[in-house]
Motif scaffolding. Structure first.
Motif, PDB file in Angstrom:
ATOM      1  N   GLY A 269      -9.812 -14.201  -3.953  1.00 27.20           N
ATOM      2  CA  GLY A 269     -11.083 -13.525  -4.171  1.00 27.20           C
ATOM      3  C   GLY A 269     -10.889 -12.136  -4.740  1.00 27.20           C
ATOM      4  N   LEU A 270     -11.997 -11.452  -4.972  1.00 33.30           N
ATOM      5  CA  LEU A 270     -12.002 -10.100  -5.524  1.00 33.30           C
ATOM      6  C   LEU A 270     -12.730  -9.166  -4.568  1.00 33.30           C
ATOM      7  CD1 LEU A 270     -12.954 -11.107  -9.159  1.00 33.30           C
ATOM      8  CD2 LEU A 270     -10.720 -10.249  -8.433  1.00 33.30           C
ATOM      9  N   LEU A 271     -12.160  -7.995  -4.395  1.00 35.05           N
ATOM     10  CA  LEU A 271     -12.760  -7.014  -3.487  1.00 35.05           C
ATOM     11  C   LEU A 271     -12.728  -5.641  -4.138  1.00 35.05           C
ATOM     12  CD1 LEU A 271     -13.917  -6.167  -0.730  1.00 35.05           C
ATOM     13  CD2 LEU A 271     -11.555  -5.916   0.077  1.00 35.05           C
ATOM     14  N   ARG A 272     -13.898  -5.011  -4.230  1.00 38.76           N
ATOM     15  CA  ARG A 272     -13.979  -3.631  -4.674  1.00 38.76           C
ATOM     16  C   ARG A 272     -13.664  -2.754  -3.461  1.00 38.76           C
ATOM     17  NH1 ARG A 272     -14.106  -1.132  -9.556  1.00 38.76           N
ATOM     18  NH2 ARG A 272     -15.780  -2.492 -10.322  1.00 38.76           N
ATOM     19  N   ILE A 273     -12.505  -2.121  -3.470  1.00 34.19           N
ATOM     20  CA  ILE A 273     -12.057  -1.339  -2.324  1.00 34.19           C
ATOM     21  C   ILE A 273     -12.918  -0.095  -2.168  1.00 34.19           C
ATOM     22  CG2 ILE A 273     -10.110  -0.128  -1.274  1.00 34.19           C
ATOM     23  CD1 ILE A 273      -9.745  -3.153  -1.515  1.00 34.19           C
ATOM     24  N   SER A 274     -13.328   0.172  -0.935  1.00 31.85           N
ATOM     25  CA  SER A 274     -14.099   1.379  -0.638  1.00 31.85           C
ATOM     26  C   SER A 274     -13.754   1.869   0.752  1.00 31.85           C
ATOM     27  CB  SER A 274     -15.608   1.102  -0.734  1.00 31.85           C
ATOM     28  OG  SER A 274     -16.013   0.206   0.287  1.00 31.85           O
ATOM     29  N   GLU A 275     -13.978   3.137   0.987  1.00 30.49           N
ATOM     30  CA  GLU A 275     -13.693   3.735   2.290  1.00 30.49           C
ATOM     31  C   GLU A 275     -14.437   3.017   3.406  1.00 30.49           C
ATOM     32  OE1 GLU A 275     -11.984   6.114   5.027  1.00 30.49           O
ATOM     33  OE2 GLU A 275     -11.642   6.499   2.893  1.00 30.49           O
ATOM     34  N   SER A 276     -15.681   2.635   3.148  1.00 29.78           N
ATOM     35  CA  SER A 276     -16.494   2.010   4.203  1.00 29.78           C
ATOM     36  C   SER A 276     -16.012   0.616   4.574  1.00 29.78           C
ATOM     37  CB  SER A 276     -17.954   1.932   3.753  1.00 29.78           C
ATOM     38  OG  SER A 276     -18.091   1.093   2.605  1.00 29.78           O
ATOM     39  N   GLY A 277     -15.219  -0.013   3.697  1.00 30.24           N
ATOM     40  CA  GLY A 277     -14.758  -1.367   3.960  1.00 30.24           C
ATOM     41  C   GLY A 277     -13.366  -1.446   4.558  1.00 30.24           C
ATOM     42  N   LEU A 278     -12.827  -0.302   5.011  1.00 31.78           N
ATOM     43  CA  LEU A 278     -11.472  -0.264   5.531  1.00 31.78           C
ATOM     44  C   LEU A 278     -11.426   0.202   6.979  1.00 31.78           C
ATOM     45  CD1 LEU A 278      -9.689   1.384   2.464  1.00 31.78           C
ATOM     46  CD2 LEU A 278      -9.712  -1.042   3.074  1.00 31.78           C
ATOM     47  N   LEU A 279     -10.465  -0.299   7.709  1.00 34.59           N
ATOM     48  CA  LEU A 279     -10.221   0.168   9.068  1.00 34.59           C
ATOM     49  C   LEU A 279      -9.632   1.577   9.030  1.00 34.59           C
ATOM     50  CD1 LEU A 279      -8.593  -3.066  10.528  1.00 34.59           C
ATOM     51  CD2 LEU A 279     -10.833  -2.134  11.170  1.00 34.59           C
ATOM     52  N   PRO A 280      -9.726   2.340  10.129  1.00 35.29           N
ATOM     53  CA  PRO A 280      -9.116   3.675  10.167  1.00 35.29           C
ATOM     54  C   PRO A 280      -7.625   3.595   9.900  1.00 35.29           C
ATOM     55  CG  PRO A 280     -10.601   3.361  12.021  1.00 35.29           C
ATOM     56  CD  PRO A 280     -10.464   2.021  11.365  1.00 35.29           C
ATOM     57  N   MET A 281      -7.072   4.658   9.364  1.00 38.27           N
ATOM     58  CA  MET A 281      -5.657   4.702   9.045  1.00 38.27           C
ATOM     59  C   MET A 281      -4.833   4.702  10.322  1.00 38.27           C
ATOM     60  SD  MET A 281      -3.727   7.393   6.520  1.00 38.27           S
ATOM     61  CE  MET A 281      -4.993   7.074   5.274  1.00 38.27           C
ATOM     62  N   GLY A 282      -3.797   3.909  10.343  1.00 41.42           N
ATOM     63  CA  GLY A 282      -2.906   3.853  11.502  1.00 41.42           C
ATOM     64  C   GLY A 282      -1.787   4.868  11.378  1.00 41.42           C
ATOM     65  N   LYS A 283      -0.665   4.560  11.973  1.00 47.80           N
ATOM     66  CA  LYS A 283       0.465   5.486  11.989  1.00 47.80           C
ATOM     67  C   LYS A 283       1.516   5.158  10.921  1.00 47.80           C
ATOM     68  CE  LYS A 283       0.012   6.383  16.959  1.00 47.80           C
ATOM     69  NZ  LYS A 283       0.699   6.379  18.275  1.00 47.80           N
ATOM     70  N   GLN A 284       1.177   4.216  10.018  1.00 53.52           N
ATOM     71  CA  GLN A 284       2.142   3.845   8.998  1.00 53.52           C
ATOM     72  C   GLN A 284       2.423   5.027   8.068  1.00 53.52           C
ATOM     73  OE1 GLN A 284      -0.765   2.343   9.674  1.00 53.52           O
ATOM     74  NE2 GLN A 284      -0.715   0.145   9.198  1.00 53.52           N
ATOM     75  N   ARG A 285       3.684   5.176   7.704  1.00 53.88           N
ATOM     76  CA  ARG A 285       4.060   6.257   6.808  1.00 53.88           C
ATOM     77  C   ARG A 285       3.474   6.088   5.414  1.00 53.88           C
ATOM     78  NH1 ARG A 285      10.511   7.386   8.049  1.00 53.88           N
ATOM     79  NH2 ARG A 285      10.260   8.034  10.247  1.00 53.88           N
ATOM     80  N   ASP A 286       3.278   4.835   4.998  1.00 56.90           N
ATOM     81  CA  ASP A 286       2.737   4.608   3.654  1.00 56.90           C
ATOM     82  C   ASP A 286       1.220   4.741   3.602  1.00 56.90           C
ATOM     83  OD1 ASP A 286       1.935   2.310   4.958  1.00 56.90           O
ATOM     84  OD2 ASP A 286       3.272   0.969   3.840  1.00 56.90           O
ATOM     85  N   ARG A 287       0.586   4.962   4.775  1.00 55.23           N
ATOM     86  CA  ARG A 287      -0.861   5.214   4.877  1.00 55.23           C
ATOM     87  C   ARG A 287      -1.698   4.025   4.408  1.00 55.23           C
ATOM     88  NH1 ARG A 287      -1.922   9.773   1.174  1.00 55.23           N
ATOM     89  NH2 ARG A 287      -3.960   9.949   2.224  1.00 55.23           N
ATOM     90  N   LYS A 288      -1.134   2.838   4.468  1.00 57.18           N
ATOM     91  CA  LYS A 288      -1.895   1.655   4.082  1.00 57.18           C
ATOM     92  C   LYS A 288      -2.879   1.274   5.174  1.00 57.18           C
ATOM     93  CE  LYS A 288       1.481  -0.319   0.876  1.00 57.18           C
ATOM     94  NZ  LYS A 288       2.354  -1.477   0.561  1.00 57.18           N
TER      95      LYS A 288
END
Length: 359
Positions: A179-198
């Motif tokens: 599928g296709l997803l337009r990435i947006s801040e509202s569609g993402l979980l809070p940032m965890g502790k990963q160093r790459d900030r994914k």
């Protein structure tokens, strides 16, 4: 400039010390640990969000329409995913066929292989900033072994909301989706502790995916879905020929692809091994149909799956008699049907000679 002539005086490798034949690899048996989650496809919406309409995001829909034009049924995408998995298993050299047999680094590499095989199959242009350029838009390929667990880097939303091509497949449930997803801040979980900030998608992001192909059936991994005792017999076979013969003896009525033959036999000349298995199994009444004509027509006439390029199907046959309800086909002047369990074993008919792996 590098001087490539400086090694001219070096001695060649001592060929006498090299092994005369490659030993058959016996891979570790599959385990149930660290396998992907049991999933069959995208879930029903839960957040109230929905994919954008054509008017709301014409660029996203332009990519959607181009993917549908290139692959309306999903068969080409399914092929690319199958090739990526088989390349990761590397059955010819390792004899592996199961995700749990891969090393950790190999598991993480599957996403790269999927990305590469999709580009190879569809000849996508390289993106300006992301992986591909499709319908004039930059698109980033995202793979996850578990549905909805795609890892989204900051560059996908911090410098404008980018388009992600999200791909998922499960060898065990034999399903895939794209599928296709337009990435947006509202569609993402809070940032965890990963160093790459994914970050991963939340429910809103999940429900905003514009599916191109969903609930699709993956090209089956033959060895993965055979009974455990049969696979163990193949795994422990003393020779590649024995393994391939065992495969076709026990996988009757199932399409067997070339990757399964190669993984079982671990030999480059798999075409010859299939021909030899055909001769051996003929005494047990079993034939092996390949993808060259008239083999596919014979298989279809008997009610078996029709072999396509690089695939086979085996079955035990018995002479057809007037009044038998089963479908039949004429081979070598005799009418044949798929044998019943209680049919007497008779020597299978000789199939027409063909060239190549489907012989």
């Amino acid at each position: 400039m590098i001087d490539f002539t400086r090694g001219d005086d070096l001695p060649d490798v001592d060929l006498e010390t090299l092994p005369k034949r490659r030993r058959r690899a016996i891979p570790a048996p599959p385990t149930s640990k660290n396998r992907p989650k049991v999933q069959f496809g995208p879930l029903q919406p839960v957040s109230g969000a929905a994919p954008p309409t054509r008017d709301e995001d014409p660029s996203l829909w332009a990519v959607h329409d181009e993917l549908m034009r290139l692959d309306p049924t999903g068969s080409r995408t399914a092929f690319a995913i199958r090739e990526a998995f088989d390349q990761a298993y590397d059955g010819l050299r390792t004899g592996r066929w199961d995700y749990s047999q891969l090393m950790k680094t190999e598991k993480t590499h599957i996403g790269t292989l999927v990305e590469m095989w999709l580009q190879r199959e569809f000849r996508f242009e390289d993106g300006r900033e992301l992986d591909y350029r499709i319908a004039g838009e930059d698109v980033d390929a995202k793979w996850s072994r578990n549905l909805y667990e795609w890892e989204i880097p900051p560059e996908m939303y911090e410098r404008g909301n980018k388009i992600a091509l999200v791909v998922w497949a499960n060898e065990y449930t034999i399903r895939w989706a794209l599928g296709l997803l337009r990435i947006s801040e509202s569609g993402l979980l809070p940032m965890g502790k990963q160093r790459d900030r994914k970050r991963r998608v939340n429910d809103e992001g999940r429900d905003s995916i514009l599916w191109v192909h969903r609930d699709k059936v993956l090209i089956k991994n033959t060895l993965l879905h055979l009974p455990d005792d049969v696979v163990e017999e193949i795994r422990r076979s003393s020779s590649g020929q024995q393994a391939i013969t065992t495969l076709f003896r026990h996988a009757q009525g199932e399409l067997v692809d070339r990757a399964a033959v190669v993984a079982a036999g671990q030999q480059i000349d798999s075409a010859k091994r299939v021909r030899d298995a055909r001769r051996t199994l003929a005494h047990e009444g079993i034939v092996i149909f390949g993808h060259y004509q008239p083999h596919p027509d014979y298989a279809a006439a008997l009610g078996l799956p029709r072999p396509t390029l690089g695939r086979f199907v085996s079955a035990r046959l018995a002479p057809w008699q007037e009044g038998d309800p089963e479908p039949f086909v004429e081979i070598a002047g005799i009418l044949w049907r798929v044998a019943r369990d209680d049919d007497e074993v008779v020597t299978a008919p000789a199939l027409p000679e063909q060239g190549g792996i489907g012989a």
